[in-house]
Design a protein around this motif. Sequence first.
Motif, PDB file in Angstrom:
ATOM      1  N   SER A 170       0.779  -1.084  -0.044  1.00 35.63           N
ATOM      2  CA  SER A 170      -0.045   0.083  -0.006  1.00 35.63           C
ATOM      3  C   SER A 170       0.765   1.356   0.016  1.00 35.63           C
ATOM      4  N   GLY A 171       2.113   1.074   0.024  1.00 34.82           N
ATOM      5  CA  GLY A 171       3.088   2.273   0.156  1.00 34.82           C
ATOM      6  C   GLY A 171       2.777   3.131   1.392  1.00 34.82           C
ATOM      7  N   ASP A 172       2.146   2.472   2.643  1.00 37.75           N
ATOM      8  CA  ASP A 172       1.734   3.153   3.879  1.00 37.75           C
ATOM      9  C   ASP A 172       2.155   2.276   4.957  1.00 37.75           C
ATOM     10  N   THR A 173       2.715   3.049   5.902  1.00 39.79           N
ATOM     11  CA  THR A 173       3.164   2.155   7.200  1.00 39.79           C
ATOM     12  C   THR A 173       1.850   1.751   8.043  1.00 39.79           C
ATOM     13  N   ASP A 174       0.737   2.548   7.699  1.00 42.29           N
ATOM     14  CA  ASP A 174      -0.584   2.456   8.559  1.00 42.29           C
ATOM     15  C   ASP A 174      -0.830   0.884   8.369  1.00 42.29           C
ATOM     16  N   ALA A 175      -0.582  -0.041   7.367  1.00 43.75           N
ATOM     17  CA  ALA A 175      -1.104  -1.233   7.159  1.00 43.75           C
ATOM     18  C   ALA A 175      -0.343  -1.916   7.911  1.00 43.75           C
TER      19      ALA A 175
ATOM     20  N   ALA B  49       4.039  -4.185 -25.041  1.00 43.90           N
ATOM     21  CA  ALA B  49       5.070  -3.227 -24.946  1.00 43.90           C
ATOM     22  C   ALA B  49       6.562  -3.394 -24.825  1.00 43.90           C
ATOM     23  N   GLY B  50       6.379  -4.571 -23.766  1.00 43.48           N
ATOM     24  CA  GLY B  50       7.981  -4.571 -23.157  1.00 43.48           C
ATOM     25  C   GLY B  50       7.712  -5.614 -22.022  1.00 43.48           C
ATOM     26  N   LYS B  51       8.580  -5.646 -21.322  1.00 45.82           N
ATOM     27  CA  LYS B  51       8.672  -6.855 -19.734  1.00 45.82           C
ATOM     28  C   LYS B  51       7.325  -6.056 -18.975  1.00 45.82           C
ATOM     29  N   SER B  52       7.394  -4.706 -18.852  1.00 44.72           N
ATOM     30  CA  SER B  52       6.703  -4.139 -17.819  1.00 44.72           C
ATOM     31  C   SER B  52       5.368  -4.475 -18.149  1.00 44.72           C
ATOM     32  N   ASP B  53       4.872  -4.170 -19.542  1.00 48.62           N
ATOM     33  CA  ASP B  53       3.499  -4.294 -19.841  1.00 48.62           C
ATOM     34  C   ASP B  53       2.961  -5.696 -19.888  1.00 48.62           C
ATOM     35  N   ARG B 102       4.843 -11.639  -2.573  1.00 48.96           N
ATOM     36  CA  ARG B 102       6.439 -11.436  -2.925  1.00 48.96           C
ATOM     37  C   ARG B 102       6.850 -10.333  -3.755  1.00 48.96           C
ATOM     38  N   LEU B 103       5.868  -9.824  -4.463  1.00 48.39           N
ATOM     39  CA  LEU B 103       6.129  -8.811  -5.399  1.00 48.39           C
ATOM     40  C   LEU B 103       6.380  -7.684  -4.551  1.00 48.39           C
ATOM     41  N   THR B 104       5.934  -7.682  -3.137  1.00 49.17           N
ATOM     42  CA  THR B 104       6.600  -6.451  -2.495  1.00 49.17           C
ATOM     43  C   THR B 104       7.709  -6.219  -2.315  1.00 49.17           C
ATOM     44  N   MET B 105       8.709  -7.217  -2.144  1.00 49.43           N
ATOM     45  CA  MET B 105       9.947  -7.300  -2.085  1.00 49.43           C
ATOM     46  C   MET B 105      10.672  -7.103  -3.265  1.00 49.43           C
ATOM     47  N   VAL B 109       8.947  -3.075  -8.685  1.00 48.90           N
ATOM     48  CA  VAL B 109       7.476  -3.363  -8.610  1.00 48.90           C
ATOM     49  C   VAL B 109       7.129  -2.168  -7.773  1.00 48.90           C
ATOM     50  N   ILE B 110       7.817  -1.970  -6.619  1.00 50.54           N
ATOM     51  CA  ILE B 110       7.578  -1.083  -5.611  1.00 50.54           C
ATOM     52  C   ILE B 110       7.724   0.158  -6.155  1.00 50.54           C
ATOM     53  N   ALA B 111       8.627   0.492  -6.921  1.00 44.42           N
ATOM     54  CA  ALA B 111       9.100   1.837  -7.431  1.00 44.42           C
ATOM     55  C   ALA B 111       8.210   2.283  -8.584  1.00 44.42           C
ATOM     56  N   SER B 112       7.286   1.452  -9.026  1.00 42.00           N
ATOM     57  CA  SER B 112       6.342   1.557 -10.245  1.00 42.00           C
ATOM     58  C   SER B 112       4.779   1.619  -9.740  1.00 42.00           C
ATOM     59  N   ASP B 113       4.359   2.815  -9.854  1.00 41.45           N
ATOM     60  CA  ASP B 113       2.973   2.841  -9.250  1.00 41.45           C
ATOM     61  C   ASP B 113       1.882   1.843 -10.063  1.00 41.45           C
TER      62      ASP B 113
END
Lengths: 195, 195
Positions: A170-175, B49-53, B102-105, B109-113
């Motif tokens: 969530s990008g938020d420490t609240d979670a 379009a690429g890996k990200s897409d 696992r993607l949160t680590m 992934v975290i750098a891309s909204d």
Amino acid sequence: MYGVVMSTQERLIETTRELLWERGYVGTSPKAILQRAGVGQGSMYHHFAGKSDLALTAIRRTGEEMRATVDRLLGADGSAYDRIAAYLLRERDVLRGCPVGRLTMDPDVIASDELRGPVDDTIAYVKGRLADIVQEGVDSGEFAAHLVPREIAAAVVATVQGGYVLARASGDTDAFDAGVRGLLSLLKPSPVPTA
Amino acid sequence: MYGVVMSTQERLIETTRELLWERGYVGTSPKAILQRAGVGQGSMYHHFAGKSDLALTAIRRTGEEMRATVDRLLGADGSAYDRIAAYLLRERDVLRGCPVGRLTMDPDVIASDELRGPVDDTIAYVKGRLADIVQEGVDSGEFAAHLVPREIAAAVVATVQGGYVLARASGDTDAFDAGVRGLLSLLKPSPVPTA
């Protein structure tokens, strides 16, 4: 001269610790380590057999620091609940995640018994310390007699590790805080004051 | 002809889902996707379009599957405790970890909204469903009135996500089971039968 050599070695270890925390083992190239440490390839191979050897040293040191932190928090005075709460509520850089736990999502760490070793040892140590405290709380009547210390300890460590996942998603420490407060409200069957 | 095109696209998506689960986004190169899918580079860029897409499509699909599984488990009959237990105890490929969590680590992934979006949405959905059930349990008196549904829901999801960390650290699914049993023993203040 010895000081200079140590300094390069230290810089390599500390840089590797940072990169492993940020990008994991798979996401950290030897080149990235050398660039950030400002060290030449020759220096790295003078001190370490390679990325794996350097990472092992870095992971061991991170594990030692975590054990020291946990000893400090759990060795303080207070009830079993208070010490577990101190562990759960300690100040953390939540959005960075756990420098030890995050390595379990790294395929190359998990595929290597050597690299996984200090990760496993550290987490097992934390669980063991927490289980002892839960046992104290059960023995003293603070916690319900049917609670199984090693299961409660696992739930406590899992809530922290999973809390990082929720916060980073969530990008938020609240979670993270919500999960910790939820577990504390279950451990102590009375309202937990708002932080 | 259309069928052949779909098949290549499907193979790319399914291969990417597997690789993201195994190695994360940072650890998955376009080349690895093409090799495992047995697809040429031109075909990939014809569809994506690429890996990200491609990863975004794969992550969305994995999230949809997880939501469907959770709907099935939590929509069944039973008490609030029973449905939460069904979620916690469902059969899992524990040592593989959670394909979403696992993607949160993964730093990229975290750098891309955009890539983090479906991860966040999926976890928020699961927490929301669980919170509704905890609320039902509080309303019916099954759970203590002081419990905060969104906090208990966060603790439940965190225990699962952290349980994967514990299991992968030790290389043993028991560590996952211990955390889940610990949480269940806290949610239901009576002994949980041995599995």
